[in-house]
Scaffold this motif. Structure first.
Motif, PDB file in Angstrom:
ATOM      1  N   THR A   1       0.854  -1.189   0.000  1.00 27.90           N
ATOM      2  CA  THR A   1       0.000   0.000   0.000  1.00 27.90           C
ATOM      3  C   THR A   1       0.886   1.233   0.000  1.00 27.90           C
ATOM      4  OG1 THR A   1      -1.750  -1.148   1.222  1.00 27.90           O
ATOM      5  CG2 THR A   1      -1.789   1.256   1.275  1.00 27.90           C
TER       6      THR A   1
ATOM      7  N   TYR B   1       1.083   5.338   0.707  1.00 30.38           N
ATOM      8  CA  TYR B   1       0.443   6.450   1.413  1.00 30.38           C
ATOM      9  C   TYR B   1       1.146   7.752   1.020  1.00 30.38           C
ATOM     10  CZ  TYR B   1      -1.068   2.634   4.510  1.00 30.38           C
ATOM     11  OH  TYR B   1      -1.572   1.467   5.016  1.00 30.38           O
TER      12      TYR B   1
ATOM     13  N   GLU C   1      -4.428   6.997   0.526  1.00 29.10           N
ATOM     14  CA  GLU C   1      -4.035   5.588   0.542  1.00 29.10           C
ATOM     15  C   GLU C   1      -4.480   4.907  -0.745  1.00 29.10           C
ATOM     16  OE1 GLU C   1      -5.514   1.631   3.033  1.00 29.10           O
ATOM     17  OE2 GLU C   1      -5.610   3.605   3.984  1.00 29.10           O
TER      18      GLU C   1
END
Length: 273
Positions: free
Chosen positions: A217, A219, A251
């Motif tokens: 992920t 950010y 995100e």
């Protein structure tokens, strides 16, 4: 000795006071720019932006991979245990899960009027989530001194459970932080700069398929160094909170392309200096 009339004296006195006031205001502004900030209450609004076509395609690809992994896993288990099972029938049942997965996938990215709340009360933090102005779930009470938390039932605000549970941060394995200090943004009067964080998702089960294990992920955060606090309503990476305090977070996931989750600062109440 030079003499001044009454009006001239008044003007001189006014200019003198104005000079002092201007100097005082400038000095106060300069100090407050770098002075640490202590939070009394902070609220983040969660929103989701979706590229429907791209998200639909990525979710379809993800579900197809999941179906294949389920079939392979069950086939391997049957062979290991020498079970007499009809694999074709089992695979058909697994295929029948696809509509359900598509329905669940679509509901995951529906934007709600969701807010994440933190209220600071001495050594305690009252943490909770509201959706459409109603509390969702129970209150979580964090003890900053003991690094523990417990839950408080929202129904009567007296029933507690999971007492003295250690507060856990997310796994920081493979976490990469890049700073962009020249990219700045003023958020509710606080100057912030940009960081980009890439994190490996902590699924927490080594037996999960490889495509689950390798999810990452990204950010994009705007952070301040003036707030020193190890607890955040949205961010649970200790290494980040030791250095910065994020006031805006975006995100995105490389697998679920087309969806961006954003947390914007809705409310910030500071303790008086």
């Amino acid at each position: 000795m030079k003499k001044y009339n009454y009006q001239t004296l008044i003007k001189l006195l006014f200019l003198f006071l104005l000079t002092i006031l201007f100097s005082f205001c400038n000095a106060k502004k300069e100090v407050s720019k770098y002075k640490p900030i202590e939070i009394k209450e902070i609220v983040f609004k969660k929103s989701t932006t979706n590229d429907k076509d791209l998200l639909s395609k990525s979710m379809k690809d993800f579900n197809e991979k999941l179906i294949v992994e389920l079939k392979n896993s069950i086939t391997e288990e049957i062979k290991e245990q020498n079970q007499d099972s009809n694999l074709e029938e089992i695979n058909q049942k697994i295929d029948s899960l696809n509509p359900f997965l598509e329905m669940v996938s679509s509901e995951l990215f529906i934007s709600n009027n969701e807010f994440n709340h933190f209220r600071f009360q001495d050594s305690l933090i009252v943490s909770y989530v509201t959706i459409n102005n109603k509390i969702h779930g129970d209150y979580r009470i964090i003890n900053r001194n003991k690094n523990t938390f417990h839950y408080l039932a929202k129904i009567d605000s007296t029933t507690t459970y999971y007492n003295y549970t250690p507060y856990k941060y997310r796994d920081e394995k493979g976490l990469i932080i890049n700073e962009f200090r020249n990219e700045k943004k003023i958020i509710q009067g606080i100057e912030c700069f940009k960081i980009v964080v890439r994190a490996q998702d902590d699924i927490g089960n080594e037996e999960m398929p490889d495509f689950f294990q390798n999810l990452t992920t990204e950010y994009t955060m705007y952070v301040t160094e003036r707030i020193k606090c190890s607890f955040h309503p949205v961010v649970w990476y200790k290494i980040i909170l030791d250095k910065y305090y994020p006031l805006e977070i975006e995100e995105s996931n490389e697998v679920l392309k087309g969806s961006v989750i954003k947390y914007e600062l809705e409310k910030l109440v500071l303790n008086d200096y």
